[in-house]
Design an enzyme around this catalytic site. Structure first.
Site, PDB file in Angstrom:
ATOM      1  N   GLY A 185      34.916  26.281  21.128  1.00 30.87           N
ATOM      2  CA  GLY A 185      33.965  26.001  20.050  1.00 30.87           C
ATOM      3  C   GLY A 185      32.541  26.427  20.318  1.00 30.87           C
ATOM      4  CD  GLU A 212      33.935  36.191  19.067  1.00 27.07           C
ATOM      5  OE1 GLU A 212      35.046  36.368  19.582  1.00 27.07           O
ATOM      6  OE2 GLU A 212      33.383  35.081  19.010  1.00 27.07           O
ATOM      7  CD  GLN A 334      35.846  35.065  26.346  1.00 28.54           C
ATOM      8  OE1 GLN A 334      36.691  35.781  26.862  1.00 28.54           O
ATOM      9  NE2 GLN A 334      35.577  35.105  25.064  1.00 28.54           N
ATOM     10  CD  GLU A 354      32.262  40.788  30.871  1.00 28.42           C
ATOM     11  OE1 GLU A 354      32.845  41.827  30.507  1.00 28.42           O
ATOM     12  OE2 GLU A 354      31.471  40.170  30.153  1.00 28.42           O
TER      13      GLU A 354
END
Length: 411
Positions: A185, A212, A334, A354
């Site tokens: 969320g 997105e 993320q 990352e």
């Protein structure tokens, strides 16, 4: 004017590494050829800013400088010592021109919108006269002395508990990174964060960069949050909304029109995002601007580095611009899958996907997760890095169909 612009371009072409250290906005150039040249150079990595590569980048534009023009400008003899003053002068000329245009527009149409534009243009022009930083603490000491005896609002208000942990709210120069695994969320939370900000203060401008979703989907989320009407119904409003709900949606639309929320769904590159932040933050007053990026992993960087290096560049550039314009920036990111393989599912700083530079560049790092698999409506925000506030956990109740995060009350 063109002589000044040409000198700046010539110095940047001869010393391409200066592009990374000199805060020059392409929109300050009146000559579109020079504007596009700066944009082309900013899109390239420092080591790749050869004349040939810059020329190839310019190939996408029409009516641009030729390869010979670029070579000749690079070979002109200018002292690089003047670059800071030249860029400062360039910014002031651009701000003066915008101010004069705003005056002319207001004279033609003396309405509220034109008056606001004139006020913003004047504020921007004033900023160009700021004194060069000599490193003295006198102004900061005077400010602290004043605040010791006067109650001065700190930062931009959002959720009450979050503001407390941030020592007053979202403050200038802050890079706040919020991480989560997919489907937890993070987009819904960032919508709520933006909603709380513009609900608390209609004068705050929020620039929301969504990589997105499109504007229609984002609008549905904000309307659902404002009306408590299911976002699923808003996908087929003619079929599924009652007359009362249609009235509520129209009221929500009017409410949003009165706020300074901008949603960008076509700006996908780092250079594009930075350009918009520069333009809008430069016009804003203190504590009246926030940028939200959803999310870092989808931002495109126009160079050929490894992805972890690109992500590092993204976080560094966002932090630099937050400092430069003294505005808060919220960036979503993320988390990797490591968190799912542990018995304790609470995210850790090492779970950021990352690039470790995100942690290094951020003032505040927080994670969203669902601590109770049997009750997915409970979502926790865990703050694990906070340079100027406290660490801790905030519990929310998430009403998914209404896109609503509610801070749970302390017992």
């Amino acid at each position: 004017m063109n002589e000044l612009e040409e000198r700046v371009i010539a110095i940047l072409l001869s010393k391409p590494e200066l592009v990374d250290s000199v805060a020059v906005n392409p929109n300050w150039f009146s000559d579109p050829r020079y504007k596009d040249t700066v944009e082309a150079m900013q899109s390239l990595d420092s080591a790749e800013r050869t004349i040939l590569n810059v020329y190839n980048e310019l190939d996408k534009y029409e009516g641009q400088l030729s390869y010979k023009d670029l070579m000749n400008m690079r070979d002109e003899v200018f002292s690089t010592a003047s670059i800071m003053n030249d860029v400062k002068a360039l910014r002031k000329v651009s701000a003066q021109k915008a101010f004069e245009e705003a005056i002319a527009l207001y004279q033609l149409s003396p309405k509220k919108e034109e008056l606001n534009q004139l006020s913003a243009a004047l504020e921007n022009l004033k900023k160009t006269d700021e004194v060069e930083d000599k490193g003295y603490l006198d102004e900061a000491i005077d400010d602290l002395n004043y605040r010791m005896y006067n109650d001065v609002p700190v930062g931009i208000k959002s959720f009450p508990k979050l503001d407390d942990m941030l020592a007053g709210g979202l403050y200038g120069s802050m890079l706040l990174t919020i991480g989560a695994r997919p489907s937890v969320g993070k987009t819904a939370y960032s919508v709520n964060l933006a909603y709380q900000i513009i609900n608390n203060d209609p004068e705050v401008q929020v620039d929301y960069f969504t990589l997105e979703m499109n504007k229609r989907e984002m609008l549905n989320r904000f309307v659902a949050r404002h009306t408590n009407i299911s976002s699923a119904k808003l996908k087929q409003p003619a079929q599924r909304l009652t007359s009362y709900e249609i009235g509520a949606v129209n009221s929500a639309i009017d409410w949003l029109r009165e706020r300074k929320l901008r949603v960008y769904d076509q700006v996908l590159t780092l250079s594009g995002i930075l350009s918009i932040i520069r333009e809008n933050a430069s016009k804003s007053k203190e504590n009246k601007y926030v940028a939200i990026i959803d999310y870092i992993g989808l931002v495109k960087v126009e160079n050929r580095r490894e992805r972890w290096e690109q992500v590092g560049q993204i976080s560094r550039e966002l932090k630099i611009i937050a400092n430069e314009y003294n505005v808060p920036i919220v960036a979503l990111t993320q988390l990797n899958r490591n968190v799912e393989s542990r018995q304790d599912k609470t995210p850790q700083l090492s779970d950021i996907r990352e690039s470790g530079s995100i942690e290094q560049d951020s003032n505040v790092v927080a994670f969203l997760h669902k601590p109770n698999p049997d009750n997915p409506a409970i979502v926790q925000l865990t703050i694990q890095k906070n340079r100027e506030g406290s660490l801790g956990v905030i519990d929310y109740y998430f009403e998914g169909k209404y896109m609503n995060f509610v801070e749970e009350k302390d017992e």
